[in-house]
Design a protein around this motif. Structure first.
Motif, short mmCIF file in Angstrom:
data_model
loop_
_atom_site.label_atom_id
_atom_site.label_comp_id
_atom_site.label_asym_id
_atom_site.label_seq_id
_atom_site.Cartn_x
_atom_site.Cartn_y
_atom_site.Cartn_z
N VAL A 1 0.83 -1.21 0.00
CA VAL A 1 0.00 0.00 0.00
C VAL A 1 0.86 1.26 0.00
CG1 VAL A 1 -1.72 1.31 1.34
CG2 VAL A 1 -1.94 -1.17 1.12
N SER A 2 2.09 1.13 0.54
CA SER A 2 2.97 2.31 0.63
C SER A 2 3.27 2.90 -0.74
CB SER A 2 4.27 1.93 1.35
OG SER A 2 4.97 0.95 0.61
N GLN A 3 3.05 2.13 -1.79
CA GLN A 3 3.31 2.65 -3.14
C GLN A 3 2.13 3.43 -3.70
OE1 GLN A 3 4.58 -0.74 -5.55
NE2 GLN A 3 5.63 -1.54 -3.75
N PHE A 4 1.04 3.49 -2.95
CA PHE A 4 -0.16 4.18 -3.43
C PHE A 4 -0.54 5.27 -2.44
CE2 PHE A 4 -0.22 -0.19 -4.92
CZ PHE A 4 -0.39 -0.02 -6.28
N PRO A 5 0.01 6.49 -2.67
CA PRO A 5 -0.14 7.57 -1.69
C PRO A 5 -1.58 7.82 -1.25
CG PRO A 5 1.38 8.21 -3.41
CD PRO A 5 0.81 6.89 -3.83
N LEU A 6 -2.54 7.66 -2.15
CA LEU A 6 -3.93 7.92 -1.78
C LEU A 6 -4.46 6.90 -0.80
CD1 LEU A 6 -5.51 9.02 -5.19
CD2 LEU A 6 -5.17 10.43 -3.16
N ARG A 7 -3.88 5.69 -0.82
CA ARG A 7 -4.37 4.64 0.07
C ARG A 7 -3.60 4.57 1.39
NH1 ARG A 7 -8.05 1.89 -2.69
NH2 ARG A 7 -9.09 2.07 -0.70
N VAL A 8 -2.47 5.28 1.45
CA VAL A 8 -1.67 5.23 2.68
C VAL A 8 -2.48 5.72 3.87
CG1 VAL A 8 0.28 6.36 3.84
CG2 VAL A 8 0.62 5.29 1.60
N LYS A 9 -3.28 6.78 3.64
CA LYS A 9 -4.08 7.31 4.75
C LYS A 9 -5.13 6.31 5.22
CE LYS A 9 -3.51 12.23 3.84
NZ LYS A 9 -4.17 13.46 3.34
N CYS A 10 -5.60 5.48 4.29
CA CYS A 10 -6.56 4.43 4.66
C CYS A 10 -5.86 3.42 5.58
CB CYS A 10 -7.06 3.69 3.42
SG CYS A 10 -7.84 4.75 2.19
N ALA A 11 -4.67 3.01 5.20
CA ALA A 11 -3.95 1.97 5.94
C ALA A 11 -3.48 2.47 7.30
CB ALA A 11 -2.75 1.48 5.13
N THR A 12 -3.13 3.77 7.39
CA THR A 12 -2.57 4.28 8.64
C THR A 12 -3.64 4.78 9.61
OG1 THR A 12 -2.17 6.44 7.62
CG2 THR A 12 -0.31 4.92 7.71
N LEU A 13 -4.88 4.98 9.14
CA LEU A 13 -5.93 5.53 10.02
C LEU A 13 -6.04 4.76 11.35
CD1 LEU A 13 -8.30 7.55 10.42
CD2 LEU A 13 -9.77 5.81 9.38
N PRO A 14 -6.15 3.41 11.33
CA PRO A 14 -6.26 2.70 12.61
C PRO A 14 -5.04 2.89 13.50
CG PRO A 14 -6.81 1.26 10.76
CD PRO A 14 -6.21 2.49 10.18
N TRP A 15 -3.89 3.07 12.88
CA TRP A 15 -2.65 3.21 13.65
C TRP A 15 -2.54 4.59 14.26
CZ3 TRP A 15 0.45 -1.16 14.11
CH2 TRP A 15 0.05 -2.24 13.31
N HIS A 16 -3.13 5.61 13.60
CA HIS A 16 -3.21 6.93 14.23
C HIS A 16 -4.18 6.90 15.41
CE1 HIS A 16 -0.59 9.16 11.60
NE2 HIS A 16 -1.19 8.70 10.52
N ALA A 17 -5.26 6.11 15.27
CA ALA A 17 -6.18 5.93 16.40
C ALA A 17 -5.45 5.24 17.56
CB ALA A 17 -7.39 5.10 15.96
N LEU A 18 -4.59 4.27 17.22
CA LEU A 18 -3.79 3.59 18.24
C LEU A 18 -2.86 4.57 18.93
CD1 LEU A 18 -2.50 1.12 19.65
CD2 LEU A 18 -1.08 0.82 17.62
N LYS A 19 -2.21 5.42 18.15
CA LYS A 19 -1.30 6.42 18.72
C LYS A 19 -2.05 7.31 19.71
CE LYS A 19 2.11 9.94 17.45
NZ LYS A 19 1.86 10.76 18.63
N ALA A 20 -3.25 7.74 19.34
CA ALA A 20 -4.05 8.60 20.22
C ALA A 20 -4.37 7.87 21.53
CB ALA A 20 -5.33 9.03 19.51
N GLU A 21 -4.70 6.58 21.43
CA GLU A 21 -5.03 5.80 22.64
C GLU A 21 -3.79 5.65 23.52
OE1 GLU A 21 -8.13 4.53 23.79
OE2 GLU A 21 -8.48 6.14 22.39
N LEU A 22 -2.65 5.36 22.91
CA LEU A 22 -1.41 5.17 23.68
C LEU A 22 -1.00 6.48 24.35
CD1 LEU A 22 0.62 2.92 21.21
CD2 LEU A 22 -0.47 2.20 23.35
N ASP A 23 -1.11 7.59 23.61
CA ASP A 23 -0.74 8.89 24.17
C ASP A 23 -1.66 9.25 25.33
OD1 ASP A 23 1.19 9.06 22.28
OD2 ASP A 23 0.19 10.56 21.03
N LYS A 24 -2.95 8.99 25.14
CA LYS A 24 -3.94 9.36 26.14
C LYS A 24 -3.70 8.61 27.47
CE LYS A 24 -7.98 7.54 25.89
NZ LYS A 24 -9.22 7.15 25.19
N ASP A 25 -3.42 7.31 27.34
CA ASP A 25 -3.32 6.50 28.55
C ASP A 25 -2.04 6.78 29.35
OD1 ASP A 25 -4.93 3.56 27.17
OD2 ASP A 25 -5.73 5.31 28.15
#
Ligand code: ZN
Length: 145
Positions: A119-143
């Motif tokens: 997916v890293s080769q398709f810039p438009l889809r990178v945001k799709c793939a990383t969305l859950p991981w940004h949610a994870l980052k927010a949860e880790l930061d919050k806790d």
């Protein structure tokens, strides 16, 4: 190489059609909703840590395309039993690969998650793939606070 691509597509489709650890999280406040406006993907993520600070439960909720849903499903499986530090490391590595800062080989030992490396080769889809991981980052930061 073509067979590998086919295998990866089957893994992504399987997780899209039968997402693991997907649950109704409508009771979580809306400020925990993460969005990828360019595609319309949304996700809420709930992590539960046990007394040893290991992840004992991962649930996600939301609507998304095949890539974002598969990424959330694969991520949830990968996070089970991990410590907070391990989860943080996985998040940084995955986002690094998607941004092209790390080689996709970095995912080679990640089992089915390696299916998302391309997916890293398709810039438009990178945001799709990383969305859950940004949610994870927010949860880790919050806790941590
Ligand atoms: Zn998407």
């Amino acid at each position: 190489m073509e067979n590998l691509d086919q295998l990866y597509q089957e893994i992504i489709l399987d997780h899209y059609k039968s997402p693991r650890n997907k649950a109704d999280l409508s009771y979580l406040p809306d400020d925990q909703l993460h969005e990828n406006p360019s595609c319309g993907d949304t996700i809420k993520l709930e992590l539960v840590f046990d007394e040893n600070d290991c992840i004992s439960s991962v649930k996600f909720d939301g609507h998304g395309c095949a890539i974002s849903t598969a990424s959330a499903s694969l991520m949830s499986e990968r996070l089970m039993g991990r410590t907070r530090d391990e989860a943080d490391g996985l998040m940084k590595s995955f986002i690094g690969v998607m941004r092209g800062e790390l080689e996709t080989d970095a995912l080679a030992e990640w089992g089915d998650l390696a299916a998302l490396g391309g997916v890293s080769q398709f810039p438009l889809r990178v945001k799709c793939a990383t969305l859950p991981w940004h949610a994870l980052k927010a949860e880790l930061d919050k806790d941590l606070t």
